[in-house]
Write a protein that holds these residues in place. Structure first.
Motif, PDB file in Angstrom:
ATOM      1  N   ALA A 146       0.937  -0.962  -0.123  1.00 21.34           N
ATOM      2  CA  ALA A 146      -0.352   0.118  -0.305  1.00 21.34           C
ATOM      3  C   ALA A 146       1.091   1.401   0.098  1.00 21.34           C
ATOM      4  CB  ALA A 146      -1.189   0.428   0.878  1.00 21.34           C
ATOM      5  N   PHE A 147       0.882   2.034  -0.741  1.00 22.24           N
ATOM      6  CA  PHE A 147       1.767   3.241  -0.791  1.00 22.24           C
ATOM      7  C   PHE A 147       0.868   4.619  -0.314  1.00 22.24           C
ATOM      8  CE2 PHE A 147       3.474   0.787  -4.060  1.00 22.24           C
ATOM      9  CZ  PHE A 147       5.767   0.271  -3.633  1.00 22.24           C
ATOM     10  N   ILE A 183       8.205   0.398  -9.726  1.00 24.46           N
ATOM     11  CA  ILE A 183       7.464   2.016  -9.060  1.00 24.46           C
ATOM     12  C   ILE A 183       7.133   2.304  -9.799  1.00 24.46           C
ATOM     13  CG2 ILE A 183       8.328   1.246  -6.687  1.00 24.46           C
ATOM     14  CD1 ILE A 183      10.318   3.139  -7.424  1.00 24.46           C
ATOM     15  N   ASN A 184       7.579   2.515 -11.053  1.00 27.04           N
ATOM     16  CA  ASN A 184       7.022   3.496 -12.535  1.00 27.04           C
ATOM     17  C   ASN A 184       8.178   2.900 -13.077  1.00 27.04           C
ATOM     18  OD1 ASN A 184      10.401   5.024 -12.739  1.00 27.04           O
ATOM     19  ND2 ASN A 184       9.255   4.817 -10.431  1.00 27.04           N
ATOM     20  N   ASN A 185       7.857   3.986 -14.770  1.00 21.91           N
ATOM     21  CA  ASN A 185       8.048   2.853 -16.160  1.00 21.91           C
ATOM     22  C   ASN A 185       9.355   3.703 -16.222  1.00 21.91           C
ATOM     23  OD1 ASN A 185       6.220   0.515 -16.591  1.00 21.91           O
ATOM     24  ND2 ASN A 185       5.513   2.180 -17.289  1.00 21.91           N
ATOM     25  N   GLY A 186       9.659   4.999 -15.907  1.00 20.83           N
ATOM     26  CA  GLY A 186      10.896   5.795 -16.048  1.00 20.83           C
ATOM     27  C   GLY A 186      11.052   7.089 -15.265  1.00 20.83           C
ATOM     28  N   VAL A 188      10.882   9.980 -11.890  1.00 20.35           N
ATOM     29  CA  VAL A 188      10.043  11.243 -11.971  1.00 20.35           C
ATOM     30  C   VAL A 188       9.028  11.220 -13.253  1.00 20.35           C
ATOM     31  CG1 VAL A 188       9.279  12.845 -10.003  1.00 20.35           C
ATOM     32  CG2 VAL A 188      11.480  11.337  -9.945  1.00 20.35           C
ATOM     33  N   ASP A 189       7.782  11.750 -13.405  1.00 17.92           N
ATOM     34  CA  ASP A 189       7.126  12.489 -14.060  1.00 17.92           C
ATOM     35  C   ASP A 189       5.639  12.846 -13.440  1.00 17.92           C
ATOM     36  OD1 ASP A 189       5.470   9.858 -14.027  1.00 17.92           O
ATOM     37  OD2 ASP A 189       6.375   9.716 -15.819  1.00 17.92           O
ATOM     38  N   GLU A 190       5.025  13.427 -14.530  1.00 21.68           N
ATOM     39  CA  GLU A 190       3.846  14.045 -13.797  1.00 21.68           C
ATOM     40  C   GLU A 190       2.922  12.977 -13.216  1.00 21.68           C
ATOM     41  OE1 GLU A 190       2.871  12.865 -18.455  1.00 21.68           O
ATOM     42  OE2 GLU A 190       4.776  13.931 -17.040  1.00 21.68           O
ATOM     43  N   LYS A 191       2.755  11.233 -13.623  1.00 27.97           N
ATOM     44  CA  LYS A 191       2.320  10.155 -12.971  1.00 27.97           C
ATOM     45  C   LYS A 191       2.757   9.560 -12.067  1.00 27.97           C
ATOM     46  CE  LYS A 191       1.392   8.841 -17.792  1.00 27.97           C
ATOM     47  NZ  LYS A 191       1.313   7.440 -18.521  1.00 27.97           N
ATOM     48  N   THR A 192       3.415  10.241 -11.707  1.00 32.40           N
ATOM     49  CA  THR A 192       4.025   9.466  -9.940  1.00 32.40           C
ATOM     50  C   THR A 192       3.995  10.534  -8.969  1.00 32.40           C
ATOM     51  OG1 THR A 192       6.446   9.982 -10.693  1.00 32.40           O
ATOM     52  CG2 THR A 192       6.104   8.445 -11.608  1.00 32.40           C
ATOM     53  N   GLY A 220      15.618   9.485   0.424  1.00 32.55           N
ATOM     54  CA  GLY A 220      15.620  10.842  -0.973  1.00 32.55           C
ATOM     55  C   GLY A 220      13.848  10.068  -1.420  1.00 32.55           C
ATOM     56  N   GLY A 221      13.441   8.803  -1.040  1.00 31.66           N
ATOM     57  CA  GLY A 221      12.153   8.852  -1.020  1.00 31.66           C
ATOM     58  C   GLY A 221      11.595   8.088  -2.538  1.00 31.66           C
ATOM     59  N   ILE A 222      10.348   6.992  -2.955  1.00 36.92           N
ATOM     60  CA  ILE A 222      10.541   6.782  -4.331  1.00 36.92           C
ATOM     61  C   ILE A 222       9.617   7.414  -4.978  1.00 36.92           C
ATOM     62  CG2 ILE A 222      12.178   4.343  -4.044  1.00 36.92           C
ATOM     63  CD1 ILE A 222       9.299   3.504  -3.581  1.00 36.92           C
TER      64      ILE A 222
END
Length: 245
Positions: A146-147, A183-186, A188-192, A220-222
């Motif tokens: 749970a994020f 956790i993501n596809n690439g 930091v972006d507007e979707k994260t 630094g967080g994810i």
């Protein structure tokens, strides 16, 4: 080994009959022999009968017993007196029984930590669950992640089927297991959104266990994109292919 059933009695009778006819035909011209001497037909019949009784009665009986009806032309034979070796109990079977007795790990049984996997930007983290209970326990299925701010309102992170191991993950006291998490596809972006801590729950034998453990995110967080986040199953070590997604 397969063998043909020999039928000597039938062959002998046929041979005698054929020979008798031949000798009878010949004897019509020559007449009968002296009563004190045996005829060639009688001599041959006696010889064949004796050979049949002495040499083939045992095989005919065995063939009859093997075939049941005695009409089959082929039977399967087995070695007599050879005992089949009983299957030995392998260490793997013993180990499986021992694993079956290990109860499911609870949230209080393991200490869970997170680390970034190599590569820039960070797209995966690795969860490590170490057994701190002092006894063996079974880590079931995959981590329930749970994020969000609250585990009850967070989006479920689905598992990746190909990462499921073939055997239960049983942790002895002090030993770890691992799970890969996308956790993501690439980066930091507007979707994260940035996550500095998150929740991990475990499976019980009948479904999700009660409670959860708060895990501190790597320094630094994810950056988490909830739409693409996926988790692998718990495993003894991360594997090429199975844990690459």
């Amino acid at each position: 080994m397969r063998t043909s059933i020999r039928r000597p009695a039938v062959l002998a009778a046929t041979a005698v009959a054929a020979l008798s006819l031949t000798l009878t035909a010949c004897g019509g011209d020559e007449g009968t022999k002296d009563n004190g001497a045996a005829t060639p037909a009688a001599t041959v019949a006696a010889t064949v009968a004796a050979s049949t009784d002495a040499g083939t009665s045992g095989s005919a009986t065995a063939a009859s017993d093997a075939s049941g009806s005695g009409t089959s032309g082929v039977v399967t034979t087995t070695q007599v007196g050879v005992k089949k070796k009983a299957p030995s109990k392998t260490s793997s079977k013993t180990s499986s029984k021992a694993r079956a007795k290990a109860p499911a790990c609870t949230v209080g049984d393991v200490k869970i930590s997170a680390a970034k996997q190599p590569g820039v930007p960070t797209t995966h983290i690795t969860l490590t669950a170490t057994n701190v209970s002092g006894r063996s326990c079974t880590l079931l299925q995959y981590p329930l992640l749970a994020f969000g701010e609250l585990p009850q309102t967070s989006k479920d992170v689905p598992p990746v089927a190909k990462s499921k191991p073939g055997t239960p993950i049983v942790l002895n006291a002090g030993t770890p297991a691992y799970a890969a998490v996308r956790i993501n596809n690439g980066g930091v972006d507007e979707k994260t959104h940035t996550v500095r801590s998150f929740y991990v729950n475990l499976f019980a034998a009948d479904g999700p266990a009660e409670g959860s453990e708060t895990v501190i995110a790597p320094k630094g967080g994810i950056a988490v994109d909830d739409a693409v986040a996926k988790t692998g199953y718990w495993t003894y070590e991360l594997r090429n292919g199975a844990d690459e997604f």
